[in-house]
Enzyme design. Structure first.
Site, PDB file in Angstrom:
ATOM      1  N   HIS A 161      14.402 -34.760 -12.041  1.00 48.29           N
ATOM      2  CA  HIS A 161      13.362 -36.031 -11.485  1.00 48.29           C
ATOM      3  C   HIS A 161      12.077 -35.681 -11.219  1.00 48.29           C
ATOM      4  CE1 HIS A 161      17.132 -38.605 -11.408  1.00 48.29           C
ATOM      5  NE2 HIS A 161      17.419 -37.554 -10.437  1.00 48.29           N
ATOM      6  N   ARG A 211      15.991 -26.561 -10.383  1.00 53.31           N
ATOM      7  CA  ARG A 211      16.884 -27.573 -10.811  1.00 53.31           C
ATOM      8  C   ARG A 211      16.877 -28.065 -12.354  1.00 53.31           C
ATOM      9  NH1 ARG A 211      18.548 -33.270  -7.775  1.00 53.31           N
ATOM     10  NH2 ARG A 211      16.548 -33.740  -8.435  1.00 53.31           N
ATOM     11  N   GLU A 255      28.016 -34.817  -6.309  1.00 61.19           N
ATOM     12  CA  GLU A 255      27.298 -36.063  -5.746  1.00 61.19           C
ATOM     13  C   GLU A 255      28.086 -37.279  -6.431  1.00 61.19           C
ATOM     14  OE1 GLU A 255      23.344 -35.713  -7.194  1.00 61.19           O
ATOM     15  OE2 GLU A 255      23.768 -34.539  -9.084  1.00 61.19           O
ATOM     16  N   ASP A 295      23.182 -40.050  -4.529  1.00 67.68           N
ATOM     17  CA  ASP A 295      23.980 -40.229  -5.539  1.00 67.68           C
ATOM     18  C   ASP A 295      25.457 -40.187  -4.973  1.00 67.68           C
ATOM     19  OD1 ASP A 295      22.487 -40.665  -8.220  1.00 67.68           O
ATOM     20  OD2 ASP A 295      21.931 -38.458  -7.968  1.00 67.68           O
TER      21      ASP A 295
END
Length: 250
Positions: A46, A71, A147, A173
């Site tokens: 993100h 990530r 998640e 999430d």
């Protein structure tokens, strides 16, 4: 090979702190890294990054004692290997829902015979040392995010995958997938019960547990609950909150 300080912190019986960075700036990453965090996560999922900016951020983090985590955007083995070759000492993979998906990710992190990571560490050897190839499997961290409702259903299977080091919870999430509100610092009983189940599954298998938080108080509560790593804040949140306070000077 350079030791992984997160492993040392956990061996000493303490939880570790983490700060998230997704602004494509080596200076931002370096500034955060000098503030005393145990680890810094470079976020390709993100965050607004490309590989060039991500590599400069990993380089900036390595000027400090903070452990560089990364990530990836998805469970793509090539991206996992590329992050590790860039010097990440742990990779976080989002949205793992089955044991098979977890095995695919862990295998991409580890050299043979434990996995199928391709040899070509490049910058990782500058950071980790000339003996990187022989020490990497026991040093880097394999971290998966649980998640979703499906991941929750299969969390015990996921936790049992050999070579997995940590399950990391994405509460936004997870809440959304369970039909609840997508938010950090969850207090919804349904989501809290899910968080507790994931934590218990990790602990039962000797796997570390991490969670995304958004405040110091909630982070402290999660450490007290038994989490081994807490993400306390992010570069974006720090920028927005600081600028918001400054804007009210009149």
């Amino acid at each position: 090979m350079r030791a992984n300080r997160l492993r040392e912190i956990w061996a000493g019986g303490r939880a570790a702190t983490n700060c998230w960075t997704g602004i494509p700036s080596a200076l931002v990453a370096e500034t955060l890294s000098h503030q005393g965090w145990d680890s810094i996560t470079v976020d390709m999922q993100h965050g607004h990054l490309d590989w060039g900016s991500a590599y400069t951020m990993l380089t900036a983090i390595s000027t400090t004692s903070a452990v560089p985590l990364f990530r990836v955007a998805w469970n793509a083995p090539g991206d996992v290997m590329r992050a590790l070759d860039g010097g990440a000492y742990g990779v976080i993979c989002p949205n793992i829902e089955t044991g098979e998906e977890c095995e695919r990710f862990v295998g991409a992190c580890l050299y043979a015979p434990k996995g199928y990571r391709s040899v070509g560490p490049r910058r990782a050897m500058f950071y980790g040392g000339s003996d990187y190839l022989t020490g990497a499997n026991d040093t880097i961290l394999t971290i998966v995010q649980v998640e979703t409702a499906k991941g929750l259903k299969n969390v015990e299977e996921i936790a049992a995958v050999p070579g997995l080091d940590m399950i990391y919870i994405g509460p936004n999430d997870l809440g959304l997938s369970l039909g609840r509100e997508a938010k950090s610092d969850q207090t919804d009983p349904v989501v809290v019960a899910a968080i507790d189940r994931i934590l218990a599954a990790a602990k039962a298998r000797g796997v570390r547990a991490g969670i995304w938080c958004r405040s110091v108080d909630y982070s402290k509560a999660m450490i007290a609950k038994g989490f081994d790593l807490v993400t306390v804040t992010s570069d974006g949140d720090l920028l927005a909150s600081g600028a918001g306070v400054a804007a009210q000077f009149r």
